[in-house]
Scaffold this motif. Structure first.
Motif, PDB file in Angstrom:
ATOM      1  N   PRO A 141       0.820  -1.228   0.000  1.00  0.00           N
ATOM      2  CA  PRO A 141       0.000   0.000   0.000  1.00  0.00           C
ATOM      3  C   PRO A 141       0.850   1.273   0.000  1.00  0.00           C
ATOM      4  CG  PRO A 141      -0.922  -1.595   1.523  1.00  0.00           C
ATOM      5  CD  PRO A 141       0.420  -2.142   1.082  1.00  0.00           C
ATOM      6  N   GLY A 142       1.884   1.311   0.816  1.00  0.00           N
ATOM      7  CA  GLY A 142       2.753   2.484   0.854  1.00  0.00           C
ATOM      8  C   GLY A 142       3.546   2.651  -0.428  1.00  0.00           C
ATOM      9  N   TYR A 143       4.028   1.543  -0.966  1.00  0.00           N
ATOM     10  CA  TYR A 143       4.794   1.584  -2.214  1.00  0.00           C
ATOM     11  C   TYR A 143       3.963   2.160  -3.359  1.00  0.00           C
ATOM     12  CZ  TYR A 143       7.498  -0.047  -6.221  1.00  0.00           C
ATOM     13  OH  TYR A 143       8.196  -0.108  -7.395  1.00  0.00           O
ATOM     14  N   LEU A 144       2.683   1.782  -3.407  1.00  0.00           N
ATOM     15  CA  LEU A 144       1.813   2.290  -4.475  1.00  0.00           C
ATOM     16  C   LEU A 144       1.372   3.726  -4.233  1.00  0.00           C
ATOM     17  CD1 LEU A 144      -0.489  -0.729  -5.368  1.00  0.00           C
ATOM     18  CD2 LEU A 144       1.631   0.008  -6.466  1.00  0.00           C
ATOM     19  N   GLY A 145       1.422   4.186  -2.992  1.00  0.00           N
ATOM     20  CA  GLY A 145       1.007   5.545  -2.673  1.00  0.00           C
ATOM     21  C   GLY A 145      -0.391   5.637  -2.081  1.00  0.00           C
ATOM     22  N   ILE A 146      -0.917   4.517  -1.602  1.00  0.00           N
ATOM     23  CA  ILE A 146      -2.240   4.530  -0.968  1.00  0.00           C
ATOM     24  C   ILE A 146      -2.136   5.291   0.349  1.00  0.00           C
ATOM     25  CG2 ILE A 146      -3.999   3.105   0.145  1.00  0.00           C
ATOM     26  CD1 ILE A 146      -3.296   0.922  -1.975  1.00  0.00           C
ATOM     27  N   ARG A 147      -3.085   6.195   0.553  1.00  0.00           N
ATOM     28  CA  ARG A 147      -3.139   6.971   1.794  1.00  0.00           C
ATOM     29  C   ARG A 147      -4.511   6.767   2.426  1.00  0.00           C
ATOM     30  NH1 ARG A 147      -4.372  11.942   4.149  1.00  0.00           N
ATOM     31  NH2 ARG A 147      -5.470  12.706   2.314  1.00  0.00           N
ATOM     32  N   PHE A 148      -4.505   6.224   3.634  1.00  0.00           N
ATOM     33  CA  PHE A 148      -5.755   6.029   4.362  1.00  0.00           C
ATOM     34  C   PHE A 148      -6.163   7.350   4.992  1.00  0.00           C
ATOM     35  CE2 PHE A 148      -3.870   1.911   3.942  1.00  0.00           C
ATOM     36  CZ  PHE A 148      -4.955   1.142   3.548  1.00  0.00           C
ATOM     37  N   THR A 149      -7.445   7.683   4.885  1.00  0.00           N
ATOM     38  CA  THR A 149      -7.944   8.946   5.406  1.00  0.00           C
ATOM     39  C   THR A 149      -8.927   8.747   6.558  1.00  0.00           C
ATOM     40  OG1 THR A 149      -9.670   8.999   3.697  1.00  0.00           O
ATOM     41  CG2 THR A 149      -7.593  10.139   3.216  1.00  0.00           C
ATOM     42  N   ARG A 150      -9.455   7.540   6.690  1.00  0.00           N
ATOM     43  CA  ARG A 150     -10.366   7.219   7.797  1.00  0.00           C
ATOM     44  C   ARG A 150     -10.351   5.704   8.006  1.00  0.00           C
ATOM     45  NH1 ARG A 150     -16.941   8.000   7.751  1.00  0.00           N
ATOM     46  NH2 ARG A 150     -17.325   6.656   9.540  1.00  0.00           N
ATOM     47  N   VAL A 151     -10.165   5.278   9.236  1.00  0.00           N
ATOM     48  CA  VAL A 151     -10.219   3.855   9.559  1.00  0.00           C
ATOM     49  C   VAL A 151     -11.031   3.703  10.840  1.00  0.00           C
ATOM     50  CG1 VAL A 151      -8.918   1.770  10.106  1.00  0.00           C
ATOM     51  CG2 VAL A 151      -7.992   3.409   8.467  1.00  0.00           C
ATOM     52  N   ASP A 152     -12.187   3.111  10.714  1.00  0.00           N
ATOM     53  CA  ASP A 152     -13.064   2.827  11.837  1.00  0.00           C
ATOM     54  C   ASP A 152     -13.481   1.370  11.751  1.00  0.00           C
ATOM     55  OD1 ASP A 152     -13.214   5.526  12.782  1.00  0.00           O
ATOM     56  OD2 ASP A 152     -14.679   5.967  11.215  1.00  0.00           O
ATOM     57  N   ALA A 153     -13.952   0.829  12.867  1.00  0.00           N
ATOM     58  CA  ALA A 153     -14.555  -0.502  12.825  1.00  0.00           C
ATOM     59  C   ALA A 153     -15.768  -0.401  11.904  1.00  0.00           C
ATOM     60  CB  ALA A 153     -14.961  -0.940  14.224  1.00  0.00           C
ATOM     61  N   GLY A 154     -15.773  -1.177  10.841  1.00  0.00           N
ATOM     62  CA  GLY A 154     -16.903  -1.199   9.922  1.00  0.00           C
ATOM     63  C   GLY A 154     -16.806  -0.294   8.715  1.00  0.00           C
ATOM     64  N   GLU A 155     -15.819   0.616   8.660  1.00  0.00           N
ATOM     65  CA  GLU A 155     -15.700   1.495   7.490  1.00  0.00           C
ATOM     66  C   GLU A 155     -14.293   2.059   7.375  1.00  0.00           C
ATOM     67  OE1 GLU A 155     -17.805   5.497   5.683  1.00  0.00           O
ATOM     68  OE2 GLU A 155     -19.016   4.088   6.854  1.00  0.00           O
ATOM     69  N   VAL A 156     -13.766   2.067   6.145  1.00  0.00           N
ATOM     70  CA  VAL A 156     -12.422   2.582   5.871  1.00  0.00           C
ATOM     71  C   VAL A 156     -12.467   3.418   4.596  1.00  0.00           C
ATOM     72  CG1 VAL A 156     -10.046   1.946   5.279  1.00  0.00           C
ATOM     73  CG2 VAL A 156     -11.297   0.626   6.983  1.00  0.00           C
ATOM     74  N   HIS A 157     -11.728   4.546   4.606  1.00  0.00           N
ATOM     75  CA  HIS A 157     -11.605   5.406   3.432  1.00  0.00           C
ATOM     76  C   HIS A 157     -10.127   5.539   3.081  1.00  0.00           C
ATOM     77  CE1 HIS A 157     -15.620   7.706   4.087  1.00  0.00           C
ATOM     78  NE2 HIS A 157     -15.648   6.554   4.761  1.00  0.00           N
ATOM     79  N   ALA A 158      -9.823   5.573   1.784  1.00  0.00           N
ATOM     80  CA  ALA A 158      -8.438   5.772   1.343  1.00  0.00           C
ATOM     81  C   ALA A 158      -8.453   6.413  -0.040  1.00  0.00           C
ATOM     82  CB  ALA A 158      -7.680   4.451   1.301  1.00  0.00           C
ATOM     83  N   GLU A 159      -7.276   6.874  -0.455  1.00  0.00           N
ATOM     84  CA  GLU A 159      -7.135   7.488  -1.775  1.00  0.00           C
ATOM     85  C   GLU A 159      -5.807   7.091  -2.394  1.00  0.00           C
ATOM     86  OE1 GLU A 159      -7.569  11.625  -0.867  1.00  0.00           O
ATOM     87  OE2 GLU A 159      -5.468  11.846  -0.303  1.00  0.00           O
ATOM     88  N   LEU A 160      -5.758   7.203  -3.720  1.00  0.00           N
ATOM     89  CA  LEU A 160      -4.567   6.834  -4.471  1.00  0.00           C
ATOM     90  C   LEU A 160      -4.410   7.789  -5.651  1.00  0.00           C
ATOM     91  CD1 LEU A 160      -2.225   4.846  -5.065  1.00  0.00           C
ATOM     92  CD2 LEU A 160      -3.890   3.450  -6.326  1.00  0.00           C
ATOM     93  N   PRO A 161      -3.372   8.626  -5.639  1.00  0.00           N
ATOM     94  CA  PRO A 161      -3.124   9.485  -6.795  1.00  0.00           C
ATOM     95  C   PRO A 161      -2.729   8.639  -8.012  1.00  0.00           C
ATOM     96  CG  PRO A 161      -1.927  10.271  -4.861  1.00  0.00           C
ATOM     97  CD  PRO A 161      -2.444   8.903  -4.544  1.00  0.00           C
ATOM     98  N   VAL A 162      -3.325   8.939  -9.137  1.00  0.00           N
ATOM     99  CA  VAL A 162      -3.034   8.215 -10.374  1.00  0.00           C
ATOM    100  C   VAL A 162      -1.726   8.755 -10.951  1.00  0.00           C
ATOM    101  CG1 VAL A 162      -3.852   7.730 -12.720  1.00  0.00           C
ATOM    102  CG2 VAL A 162      -5.486   7.830 -10.799  1.00  0.00           C
TER     103      VAL A 162
END
Length: 136
Positions: free
Chosen positions: A16-37
């Protein structure tokens, strides 16, 4: 549960770090992330590689699973995943929201939607099942 900064740091030296994935929210039951193209995430045809999209979605579901492990569980492993690719991207940022569908003692099921942040268009729909692990 670790905060988002700790999760991003934890994964910095892994895929995930190598690709550039950045998590923006991590909760029990829901996670948000983004990836610049960017070019390194593209297929030779000039469009976003399906593997880049699947990695974003699977990483979101995996961190959601970790944040939602039942008492006594020591980890998980993905046992099935499926993706439907409905669009693509050549620039900008793709985002993912993963939500728990089933949080059992032996399995979890997660759905994730990957969209293009600027256009709002759906890039992919994703579902995975994780087997919950106990003991070492």
């Amino acid at each position: 549960m670790p905060d988002v900064a700790q999760i991003n740091q934890f994964g910095a030296n892994y895929l995930p770090g190598y690709l550039g994935i950045r998590f923006t929210r991590v909760d029990a039951g829901e996670v948000h992330a983004e990836l610049p193209v960017r070019q390194e995430l593209m297929a030779p045809n000039g469009y976003l590689h399906a593997g880049s999209v699947v990695t974003l979605a699977d990483s979101c579901a995996g961190h959601g699973c970790l944040a939602s492990l039942p008492e006594g569980a020591t980890g998980f492993t993905t046992v099935e995943l499926k993706s439907n690719h409905l669009g693509t991207a050549r620039e900008g940022t793709i985002t993912c929201i993963a939500k728990a569908v089933h949080l059992g003692r032996t399995t979890q099921v997660w759905d994730a939607t990957v969209t293009h942040r600027d256009t709002g268009k759906t890039v992919a729909l994703f579902r995975c099942t994780q087997m919950i692990l106990y003991g070492r």
